[in-house]
Structures are given as C-alpha cells and as structure tokens.
Design a protein around this motif. Structure first.
Motif, PDB file in Angstrom:
ATOM      1  N   SER A 142      10.329  53.894  -5.994  1.00 17.23           N
ATOM      2  CA  SER A 142      10.315  52.686  -6.806  1.00 17.23           C
ATOM      3  C   SER A 142      10.584  52.990  -8.269  1.00 17.23           C
ATOM      4  CB  SER A 142       8.967  51.960  -6.662  1.00 17.23           C
ATOM      5  OG  SER A 142       7.895  52.818  -7.029  1.00 17.23           O
ATOM      6  N   GLY A 143      10.828  54.261  -8.567  1.00 17.07           N
ATOM      7  CA  GLY A 143      11.203  54.637  -9.923  1.00 17.07           C
ATOM      8  C   GLY A 143      10.033  55.139 -10.742  1.00 17.07           C
ATOM      9  N   ALA A 144      10.353  55.577 -11.945  1.00 16.17           N
ATOM     10  CA  ALA A 144       9.341  56.095 -12.856  1.00 16.17           C
ATOM     11  C   ALA A 144       8.719  54.971 -13.665  1.00 16.17           C
ATOM     12  CB  ALA A 144       9.988  57.122 -13.797  1.00 16.17           C
ATOM     13  N   ASP A 145       7.497  55.205 -14.154  1.00 15.66           N
ATOM     14  CA  ASP A 145       6.863  54.259 -15.062  1.00 15.66           C
ATOM     15  C   ASP A 145       7.591  54.325 -16.400  1.00 15.66           C
ATOM     16  OD1 ASP A 145       4.838  53.469 -13.267  1.00 15.66           O
ATOM     17  OD2 ASP A 145       3.725  55.294 -13.712  1.00 15.66           O
ATOM     18  N   VAL A 146       8.122  53.193 -16.839  1.00 14.77           N
ATOM     19  CA  VAL A 146       8.932  53.165 -18.056  1.00 14.77           C
ATOM     20  C   VAL A 146       8.502  51.997 -18.925  1.00 14.77           C
ATOM     21  CG1 VAL A 146      11.250  52.924 -19.004  1.00 14.77           C
ATOM     22  CG2 VAL A 146      10.914  54.228 -16.909  1.00 14.77           C
ATOM     23  N   SER A 147       8.245  52.264 -20.199  1.00 15.05           N
ATOM     24  CA  SER A 147       7.980  51.219 -21.178  1.00 15.05           C
ATOM     25  C   SER A 147       9.297  50.848 -21.837  1.00 15.05           C
ATOM     26  CB  SER A 147       6.993  51.694 -22.244  1.00 15.05           C
ATOM     27  OG  SER A 147       7.006  50.831 -23.369  1.00 15.05           O
ATOM     28  N   VAL A 148       9.669  49.572 -21.768  1.00 12.25           N
ATOM     29  CA  VAL A 148      10.951  49.172 -22.340  1.00 12.25           C
ATOM     30  C   VAL A 148      10.955  49.347 -23.856  1.00 12.25           C
ATOM     31  CG1 VAL A 148      10.441  46.730 -22.723  1.00 12.25           C
ATOM     32  CG2 VAL A 148      12.768  47.429 -22.177  1.00 12.25           C
ATOM     33  N   TYR A 387      17.381  51.113 -12.811  1.00  9.60           N
ATOM     34  CA  TYR A 387      16.883  52.459 -12.564  1.00  9.60           C
ATOM     35  C   TYR A 387      15.381  52.576 -12.371  1.00  9.60           C
ATOM     36  CZ  TYR A 387      15.395  52.896 -17.450  1.00  9.60           C
ATOM     37  OH  TYR A 387      14.770  52.734 -18.657  1.00  9.60           O
ATOM     38  N   THR A 388      14.648  51.476 -12.434  1.00 14.94           N
ATOM     39  CA  THR A 388      13.237  51.517 -12.050  1.00 14.94           C
ATOM     40  C   THR A 388      12.760  50.112 -11.747  1.00 14.94           C
ATOM     41  OG1 THR A 388      10.996  52.259 -12.653  1.00 14.94           O
ATOM     42  CG2 THR A 388      12.336  51.317 -14.416  1.00 14.94           C
ATOM     43  N   SER A 389      11.814  50.020 -10.836  1.00 14.99           N
ATOM     44  CA  SER A 389      11.137  48.748 -10.576  1.00 14.99           C
ATOM     45  C   SER A 389       9.725  48.776 -11.143  1.00 14.99           C
ATOM     46  CB  SER A 389      11.083  48.483  -9.063  1.00 14.99           C
ATOM     47  OG  SER A 389      10.319  49.486  -8.408  1.00 14.99           O
ATOM     48  N   ASP A 401      11.725  45.150 -13.091  1.00 10.70           N
ATOM     49  CA  ASP A 401      12.907  46.018 -13.040  1.00 10.70           C
ATOM     50  C   ASP A 401      13.526  46.152 -14.431  1.00 10.70           C
ATOM     51  OD1 ASP A 401      12.594  46.058 -10.271  1.00 10.70           O
ATOM     52  OD2 ASP A 401      13.987  44.395  -9.969  1.00 10.70           O
ATOM     53  N   ILE A 402      13.979  47.365 -14.748  1.00 12.36           N
ATOM     54  CA  ILE A 402      14.663  47.623 -16.023  1.00 12.36           C
ATOM     55  C   ILE A 402      16.079  48.107 -15.725  1.00 12.36           C
ATOM     56  CG2 ILE A 402      14.697  49.024 -18.120  1.00 12.36           C
ATOM     57  CD1 ILE A 402      11.714  48.992 -18.160  1.00 12.36           C
TER      58      ILE A 402
END
Length: 503
Positions: A142-148, A387-389, A401-402
C-alpha cells in the motif's frame, strides 16, 4: 525518508504511547463510569473517528488525537463526559440501491440533478458503495507513509531534474499526443471565450480523492502545498447501477475555490460500448460546470475476479470499452488519461497498453514500500505516478493517495458549460447507509450533538443534550454506531449507544 526524521518519529511515538498508558492508569484509579470491551473479537475496540471506518490498530492513538484505543478483553474506566461513546467497529461492504429503467435519470442530492444518458438506458443512483475496488491494488504494497507537506518541501529543489527524467521516459507518449497539445502550447489560450490552460513540463504533486475521504477541509489541503486533485465523480457498481460520487460536486467546488487545480476520474465496470458511453456522458454531465484543468481518467479494476460483472470479457474488448470512454471525454474537450497498475500495464496481457498509451496519457499506480524510491521501474510511457495510498494531508482524515504528475498547467481551464453551477454542501453521510426511523429519544447522561458522524479534527460539537431532553432520531448506522437526529430544526449526529428510545 531521512534517518533522523525516522528516529524522531519513533521517539515521538514512544512518548505518545507512554502518555496514553499514564492517562489510562489515571482513569482507572479515579473510578469513573465503567465501560467493558468484550473479548474474543480479534480486534481492538476504537473510539469512532472516521466518516467511513476506524483504523483497528495501535497507530490510531497517534493518528486521531481525540480518541482512545482499548485492547480487546480489557475492563477500563472512562470519564463519559470526555467522549461521546466507545464502540466496537466492524466494517461491512456494499450498499443497497434502488433502480428504475428510463432514458432520463434523476440523481437525488443537494441539489437534485437530472441527466440524459445516450445509448442503452442506464440507472443512476445517488447511493454510495464500498465495493467498487476503486484505486485498490490487491496483493501489492500500500506504499510508504508520506506527508504531502514534507514531500513538497523536500522536492521543491529537485523538480527540474525530475522533469528532465520524465521527458526521457515519456518521449513516445508526448510525441503521440502532439495533436492534443497544439491548442495548449504557449500562453493560456482563449477558445470561443473559454480559457484553456497550457500544459507545462513542471513536476506537480497532487492527490486523488473520493467520498471515502469523508468531508475534506480543502482550505487546509491547499495550504499544505497540494497542487492538484483528481476527484472521483462516479462509478458503476457490480450490479450495473451508475452512481455519482456522494461528494463529487462538493470536492470540485471547494478544491477550485481554494486554488487547487482539478482533474477527474470515473470507476468503470462497463461490459459494452454502450455502457462505456453512458459512463462517459454521466462523467461529463457532472464535471461540465467546473474548472477541469487536469485530465479525465478511466479507472477499471477487479475484472479478473469471478464475482465481477466483467469476468470473462477479453482484454481486447475491455480495452476497446476504455478507449470508447476516453474518446468520448476527449470529444467533449477534456484531456483523456488511462489509469492502471504497473503490473496490469506491463506485458500487454491485461490491457492493450500500446494502443491506449498511443492516444491517452497514462496514470500508473505502483506503491513502493520504501519512500526513497524515485521511480516505479516501468519502461513504458506514463505521465502520472500514484505512488502511495498511505499519504498524510492536512484537512483529510486518514490516509489518501498521493500522485506525482510529470506535467503541470499554466493557468486554469474554464468550465465547459455556460450554465452557472449551484453551490452545494457536503454530504456528511458519504460512505454510510442509514436505516431510516422516526422516533423520540433522550440520552443516558449528557450527549454531544455534532455536525457530522465523526469525532475527527473537522467535527464540531453544535449542541449538548441532557437526560430528559428529547430529540427526534431519523436514522442510524449499525456499522459505525452513529445516529442522525433533528435538534431545533437542524440535522445533527450523535453516538447511538448513548441514546434511549422514549417512544
């Protein structure tokens, strides 16, 4: 992600966990009103937080600052004045929809809308569904944890490099679309009094959203640095019914209001050319009154499941339905884009990738578990990468999603329709199905009445009622434990477990 940032997050997480343990111990010692969480459920009980579902994990304690997480089978004393309720959360899929064949279809909502859909008569429903698999990539990370916010800041100095890399990867895609871009070269164009934004080579960062995200605070999203939003405007459920996304118009309206450029996507389950045209026309009917600067995308998934209405349809036929949809939106003046996962696009076994990429932009989904990965590792052409959810964006409760787009736009495009759109309000019940009732209720002690069925950051307590004061309950949702009530003529929401039916 940098190692020092990761270390800091671990330290913060440990401190937050310790703080939670201290608070729970204090509550037990003070002898407050007791609540019991039954054992044997196989999951934690969580204070309800989301419009759609609560995360059953320890991380919920840090994700939702106003909530309490309890381990299964633990007795604990809780101060009932501090929280609306404690409930066990289960997730149920599916929503019931009524259908009526006709050539004219009314979609209930605020305000009601009527559409004419060409081709075989279709049914349009305003109810939302959780079985559309929209943007779900089964069997993948489900992708990496990402802060926009961090993403935009960290990558602000790298855009020129990524733009050059994208140009190398997508030269065939861009050359095949030269005819599409002739009207969009140079400065922003005026076409028959309509503004058409010109495409640039900038790398832009955005999100894709649906009613699952609940009611979004678009002002906060804009402040975070999000440059664009791909908004789900509708979908066809597995029973063949066409649906308008419960908050499609609200999301388009508010995103544009706060300066976020918008595109759109539609989740298809078309089984014929006629159905693909129906879906495209419904999509166009919804978006024509709004500024749509980014592409309009076709999204189709789950077709290999034996339970899917598309099961058994050949790759060639499915691809032709996708192209029919995309050609229809292109003829309406929008930039067409096809969405699929990396594995679905590779090899040409799931889709006629070469044909679809030859006439449309490609939106590729691939979720690396390592946030430092800078490429999806796909050799074909693509212009946007989901690239991530597991993105984190201020103004949105839970994950989102981003996306990275290897293109941008100078200015914004005008709405295609000359008819002014009516202002709409958010559908507070998106993603929920309420059982309709008409009964008088009071509460056990003191109960918060909120503006939405959520205890998240955006939720506002409008009023409180005490035991003996009555309100009219008009509906309830068993899955989430929320009730809809009428208080002084206003529709509000409260936790069902605190209510007592009077009559």
């Amino acid at each position: 992600m940098k190692h020092d940032k990761h270390r800091d997050k671990l330290i913060v997480g440990a401190l937050q966990t310790a703080l939670c343990l201290v608070m729970i111990t204090a509550l037990v010692l003070t002898g407050c009103e007791s609540a019991h969480v039954s054992s044997g459920t196989g999951a934690s009980a969580v204070m309800l937080t989301s419009m759609e579902e609560a995360a059953l994990s320890e991380s919920a304690a840090t994700s939702y600052t106003s909530d309490v997480v309890l381990e299964s089978g633990v007795d604990i004393s809780i101060d009932s004045s501090s929280y609306d309720s404690v409930v066990e959360v289960t997730i149920e899929d599916g929503a019931q929809s009524s259908s009526e064949e006709s050539s004219t279809f009314t979609v209930a909502g605020s305000p009601a809308r009527t559409f004419y859909v060409e081709g075989t008569p279709a049914v349009v429903s305003d109810s939302d569904s959780k079985d559309d698999d929209s943007m779900n990539l089964n069997g993948q990370s489900s992708g990496a944890d990402v802060s926009v916010t961090e993403l935009v800041a960290d990558n602000s100095t790298d855009e020129s490099q990524k733009s050059s890399e994208s140009s190398d990867n997508n030269s065939s895609d861009k050359s095949s679309q030269e005819s599409n871009q002739d009207s969009n070269s140079g400065n922003t164009q005026q076409t028959q009094s309509k503004t058409v934004a010109s495409e640039t080579g900038d790398v832009t960062y955005g999100i894709d959203v649906a009613s699952y995200q609940g009611v979004i605070n678009w002002q906060k999203v804009a402040a975070s640095g999000v440059g664009f939003a791909m908004v789900r405007v509708g979908y066809r459920s597995n029973d063949g019914v066409l649906h308008e996304d419960a908050n499609a118009r609200y999301n388009l309206q508010e995103a544009n209001k706060y300066g976020i450029k918008t595109g759109a996507y539609f989740f298809s389950r078309a089984t014929s050319q006629d159905e693909a045209i129906q879906e495209a026309n419904l999509c166009i009917s919804i978006i024509s009154g709004y500024s749509i600067t980014y592409p309009v995308a076709y999204n189709c998934e789950g077709y290999n499941k034996s339970t899917s209405r598309q099961y058994g349809i050949s790759m060639q036929d499915r691809s032709s339905y996708a192209q029919t949809f995309l050609s229809t939106v292109k003829s309406a003046g929008y930039t067409p884009m096809f969405y699929a996962s990396r594995n679905e696009l590779a090899g040409g076994t799931d889709w006629d990738t070469a044909s679809l990429a030859g006439s449309n932009k490609i939106w590729l989904a691939y979720y690396p578990s390592d946030s430092s990965v800078t490429s999806p590792g796909y050799s074909g052409s693509y212009c946007m990468w989901q690239y991530t959810s597991k993105g984190s964006v201020p103004g949105i409760e839970g994950n989102v999603d981003i996306d990275i787009a290897y293109f941008g736009y100078s200015g914004t495009s005008s709405a295609k329709s000359d008819t002014a759109t009516e202002s709409v309000t958010a559908n507070m019940e998106s993603g929920m199905t309420f059982t309709e009732v008409n009964e008088t209720v009071t509460c056990k002690d003191v109960l918060n009445l909120r503006d939405r069925p959520s205890q998240g950051e955006a939720s506002v307590v409008i009023a409180k009622i005490k035991n003996g004061e009555t309100v009219t309950r008009t509906g309830y949702n068993e899955t989430t434990g929320w009730s809809r009530v009428i208080y002084n003529g206003q529709t509000l929401y409260c936790v069902s477990s605190y209510l007592i039916v009077v009559e």
